[in-house]
Design an enzyme around this catalytic site. Sequence first.
Site, PDB file in Angstrom:
ATOM      1  N   THR A   5       0.850  -1.192   0.000  1.00  8.36           N
ATOM      2  CA  THR A   5       0.000   0.000   0.000  1.00  8.36           C
ATOM      3  C   THR A   5       0.884   1.239   0.000  1.00  8.36           C
ATOM      4  O   THR A   5       2.030   1.199   0.465  1.00  8.36           O
ATOM      5  CB  THR A   5      -0.940   0.046   1.224  1.00  8.36           C
ATOM      6  OG1 THR A   5      -1.770   1.206   1.120  1.00  8.36           O
ATOM      7  CG2 THR A   5      -0.202   0.085   2.531  1.00  8.36           C
ATOM      8  N   ASN A   7      -0.582   3.936   1.300  1.00 11.91           N
ATOM      9  CA  ASN A   7      -1.341   4.727   2.262  1.00 11.91           C
ATOM     10  C   ASN A   7      -0.701   4.659   3.653  1.00 11.91           C
ATOM     11  O   ASN A   7      -0.695   3.619   4.294  1.00 11.91           O
ATOM     12  CB  ASN A   7      -2.777   4.166   2.270  1.00 11.91           C
ATOM     13  CG  ASN A   7      -3.696   4.912   3.216  1.00 11.91           C
ATOM     14  OD1 ASN A   7      -3.263   5.413   4.249  1.00 11.91           O
ATOM     15  ND2 ASN A   7      -4.964   4.982   2.858  1.00 11.91           N
ATOM     16  N   LYS A  10      -2.924   3.540   6.599  1.00 10.66           N
ATOM     17  CA  LYS A  10      -3.084   2.083   6.679  1.00 10.66           C
ATOM     18  C   LYS A  10      -1.832   1.453   7.278  1.00 10.66           C
ATOM     19  O   LYS A  10      -1.924   0.536   8.096  1.00 10.66           O
ATOM     20  CB  LYS A  10      -3.302   1.494   5.282  1.00 10.66           C
ATOM     21  CG  LYS A  10      -4.725   1.564   4.795  1.00 10.66           C
ATOM     22  CD  LYS A  10      -4.847   0.732   3.526  1.00 10.66           C
ATOM     23  CE  LYS A  10      -6.164   0.966   2.825  1.00 10.66           C
ATOM     24  NZ  LYS A  10      -6.215   0.275   1.530  1.00 10.66           N
ATOM     25  N   GLU A  38      -3.128  -1.699 -11.526  1.00  5.81           N
ATOM     26  CA  GLU A  38      -4.526  -1.436 -11.863  1.00  5.81           C
ATOM     27  C   GLU A  38      -5.415  -2.432 -11.115  1.00  5.81           C
ATOM     28  O   GLU A  38      -5.284  -3.645 -11.295  1.00  5.81           O
ATOM     29  CB  GLU A  38      -4.737  -1.566 -13.369  1.00  5.81           C
ATOM     30  CG  GLU A  38      -5.960  -0.780 -13.814  1.00  5.81           C
ATOM     31  CD  GLU A  38      -6.375  -1.123 -15.238  1.00  5.81           C
ATOM     32  OE1 GLU A  38      -7.578  -0.981 -15.533  1.00  5.81           O
ATOM     33  OE2 GLU A  38      -5.509  -1.533 -16.033  1.00  5.81           O
ATOM     34  N   ASP A  67      -7.783  -4.874   0.235  1.00  5.85           N
ATOM     35  CA  ASP A  67      -8.721  -4.100  -0.562  1.00  5.85           C
ATOM     36  C   ASP A  67      -9.998  -4.006   0.246  1.00  5.85           C
ATOM     37  O   ASP A  67     -10.402  -4.973   0.897  1.00  5.85           O
ATOM     38  CB  ASP A  67      -9.001  -4.755  -1.916  1.00  5.85           C
ATOM     39  CG  ASP A  67      -9.698  -3.783  -2.852  1.00  5.85           C
ATOM     40  OD1 ASP A  67      -9.166  -2.676  -3.055  1.00  5.85           O
ATOM     41  OD2 ASP A  67     -10.784  -4.097  -3.350  1.00  5.85           O
ATOM     42  N   SER A  68     -10.595  -2.829   0.246  1.00  7.01           N
ATOM     43  CA  SER A  68     -11.758  -2.644   1.104  1.00  7.01           C
ATOM     44  C   SER A  68     -12.787  -1.755   0.454  1.00  7.01           C
ATOM     45  O   SER A  68     -12.522  -1.134  -0.577  1.00  7.01           O
ATOM     46  CB  SER A  68     -11.304  -2.042   2.442  1.00  7.01           C
ATOM     47  OG  SER A  68     -10.517  -0.893   2.209  1.00  7.01           O
ATOM     48  N   GLY A 151     -12.227   8.808   4.547  1.00 10.54           N
ATOM     49  CA  GLY A 151     -13.225   8.275   3.606  1.00 10.54           C
ATOM     50  C   GLY A 151     -14.669   8.387   4.091  1.00 10.54           C
ATOM     51  O   GLY A 151     -15.156   9.468   4.439  1.00 10.54           O
ATOM     52  N   TYR A 152     -15.330   7.247   4.116  1.00  8.89           N
ATOM     53  CA  TYR A 152     -16.761   7.215   4.456  1.00  8.89           C
ATOM     54  C   TYR A 152     -17.020   7.136   5.964  1.00  8.89           C
ATOM     55  O   TYR A 152     -18.170   7.005   6.378  1.00  8.89           O
ATOM     56  CB  TYR A 152     -17.428   6.026   3.744  1.00  8.89           C
ATOM     57  CG  TYR A 152     -17.317   6.085   2.236  1.00  8.89           C
ATOM     58  CD1 TYR A 152     -18.073   6.994   1.496  1.00  8.89           C
ATOM     59  CD2 TYR A 152     -16.445   5.253   1.542  1.00  8.89           C
ATOM     60  CE1 TYR A 152     -17.963   7.060   0.108  1.00  8.89           C
ATOM     61  CE2 TYR A 152     -16.331   5.305   0.156  1.00  8.89           C
ATOM     62  CZ  TYR A 152     -17.090   6.214  -0.548  1.00  8.89           C
ATOM     63  OH  TYR A 152     -16.990   6.287  -1.916  1.00  8.89           O
ATOM     64  N   ARG A 179     -10.816  -3.842   8.752  1.00  7.15           N
ATOM     65  CA  ARG A 179      -9.392  -4.036   8.504  1.00  7.15           C
ATOM     66  C   ARG A 179      -8.710  -4.640   9.729  1.00  7.15           C
ATOM     67  O   ARG A 179      -7.893  -5.560   9.605  1.00  7.15           O
ATOM     68  CB  ARG A 179      -8.731  -2.703   8.114  1.00  7.15           C
ATOM     69  CG  ARG A 179      -7.368  -2.878   7.466  1.00  7.15           C
ATOM     70  CD  ARG A 179      -6.843  -1.603   6.818  1.00  7.15           C
ATOM     71  NE  ARG A 179      -7.761  -1.123   5.817  1.00  7.15           N
ATOM     72  CZ  ARG A 179      -8.598  -0.105   6.010  1.00  7.15           C
ATOM     73  NH1 ARG A 179      -8.605   0.578   7.138  1.00  7.15           N
ATOM     74  NH2 ARG A 179      -9.443   0.251   5.062  1.00  7.15           N
TER      75      ARG A 179
HETATM   76  P1  IMP Z   1      -8.706   0.668  -1.022  1.00  6.75           P
HETATM   77  O1  IMP Z   1      -8.990  -0.499  -0.130  1.00  6.75           O
HETATM   78  O2  IMP Z   1      -7.571   1.493  -0.502  1.00  6.75           O
HETATM   79  O3  IMP Z   1      -8.595   0.294  -2.450  1.00  6.75           O
HETATM   80  O4  IMP Z   1      -9.953   1.651  -1.001  1.00  6.75           O
HETATM   81  C1  IMP Z   1     -11.069   1.412  -0.284  1.00  6.75           C
HETATM   82  C2  IMP Z   1     -11.970   2.630  -0.207  1.00  6.75           C
HETATM   83  O5  IMP Z   1     -13.076   2.223   0.605  1.00  6.75           O
HETATM   84  C3  IMP Z   1     -11.348   3.818   0.508  1.00  6.75           C
HETATM   85  O6  IMP Z   1     -10.775   4.727  -0.367  1.00  6.75           O
HETATM   86  C4  IMP Z   1     -12.558   4.399   1.221  1.00  6.75           C
HETATM   87  O7  IMP Z   1     -13.308   5.149   0.323  1.00  6.75           O
HETATM   88  C5  IMP Z   1     -13.372   3.183   1.568  1.00  6.75           C
HETATM   89  N1  IMP Z   1     -12.986   2.655   2.900  1.00  6.75           N
HETATM   90  C6  IMP Z   1     -12.344   1.499   3.170  1.00  6.75           C
HETATM   91  N2  IMP Z   1     -12.120   1.356   4.486  1.00  6.75           N
HETATM   92  C7  IMP Z   1     -12.617   2.466   5.062  1.00  6.75           C
HETATM   93  C8  IMP Z   1     -12.662   2.899   6.420  1.00  6.75           C
HETATM   94  O8  IMP Z   1     -12.182   2.258   7.373  1.00  6.75           O
HETATM   95  N3  IMP Z   1     -13.242   4.095   6.613  1.00  6.75           N
HETATM   96  C9  IMP Z   1     -13.778   4.831   5.613  1.00  6.75           C
HETATM   97  N4  IMP Z   1     -13.742   4.487   4.346  1.00  6.75           N
HETATM   98  C10 IMP Z   1     -13.171   3.296   4.059  1.00  6.75           C
END
Ligand code: IMP
Length: 193
Positions: A5, A7, A10, A38, A67-68, A151-152, A179
């Site tokens: 990642t 991030n 994270k 990708e 991935d989430s 995020g959300y 997570r």
């Molecule tokens: P990725 O797993 O980094 O590809 O992206 C997952 C996306 O899901 C994030 O960019 C957020 O929009 C959302 N998301 C995943 N986990 C969380 C969380 O713990 N809090 C808020 N949004 C989340």
Amino acid sequence: MIFATGNEGKMKEIRTIMADFCREIYSMKEAGIEINVEENGQTYEENALIKARAVAVHTQDLVLADDSGLEIDWLNGEPGVYSARYMGEDTSYRVKNANLISRLEGVPEEKRTARFVCAIAAVLPGGRELTVRAAIEGRIGYEEKGDNGFGYDPIFFVPEIGKTTAELGEAEKNRISHRGKALGLMKEELGKL
Ligand code: IMP
């Protein structure tokens, strides 16, 4: 171990949760691996595996990736695997959150159910692969609440706690989050090997 990642938020969570399993956990950047992957899978597991495999090509170390996403039942599981890309990658979460709330206008409390889902994939040095998945159940709120997380989080209300995940402290969120739980499961699976 390398966690695939970029991030930093994270990475902090991952280092805390995995500390008793592995002391040396590097991000891709720290490991000197700079690739753009990708995420074109149909499921969280596929996307996590795509990322982990792409990094595993460059190292002999254990590689993990996650991935989430957020699934809203009223919206048939949207935004789901497209959570990061929903309304465009560069659109602010203030706008995305307001949009989701407006799409749920008039929807009663008991039908606002949603979950955060997280899959984690591991590619072991010999090439063996593992995936785990965990979720946290909640409801979509009526307005943003809380300044923590990302995020959300401000619209994801956890009824048992009476707060959104953006109102939780870091340790409390790690304990109950998708997570946090998925990392715990992966730790158990890796411990069995
Ligand atoms: P990725 O797993 O980094 O590809 O992206 C997952 C996306 O899901 C994030 O960019 C957020 O929009 C959302 N998301 C995943 N986990 C969380 C969380 O713990 N809090 C808020 N949004 C989340």
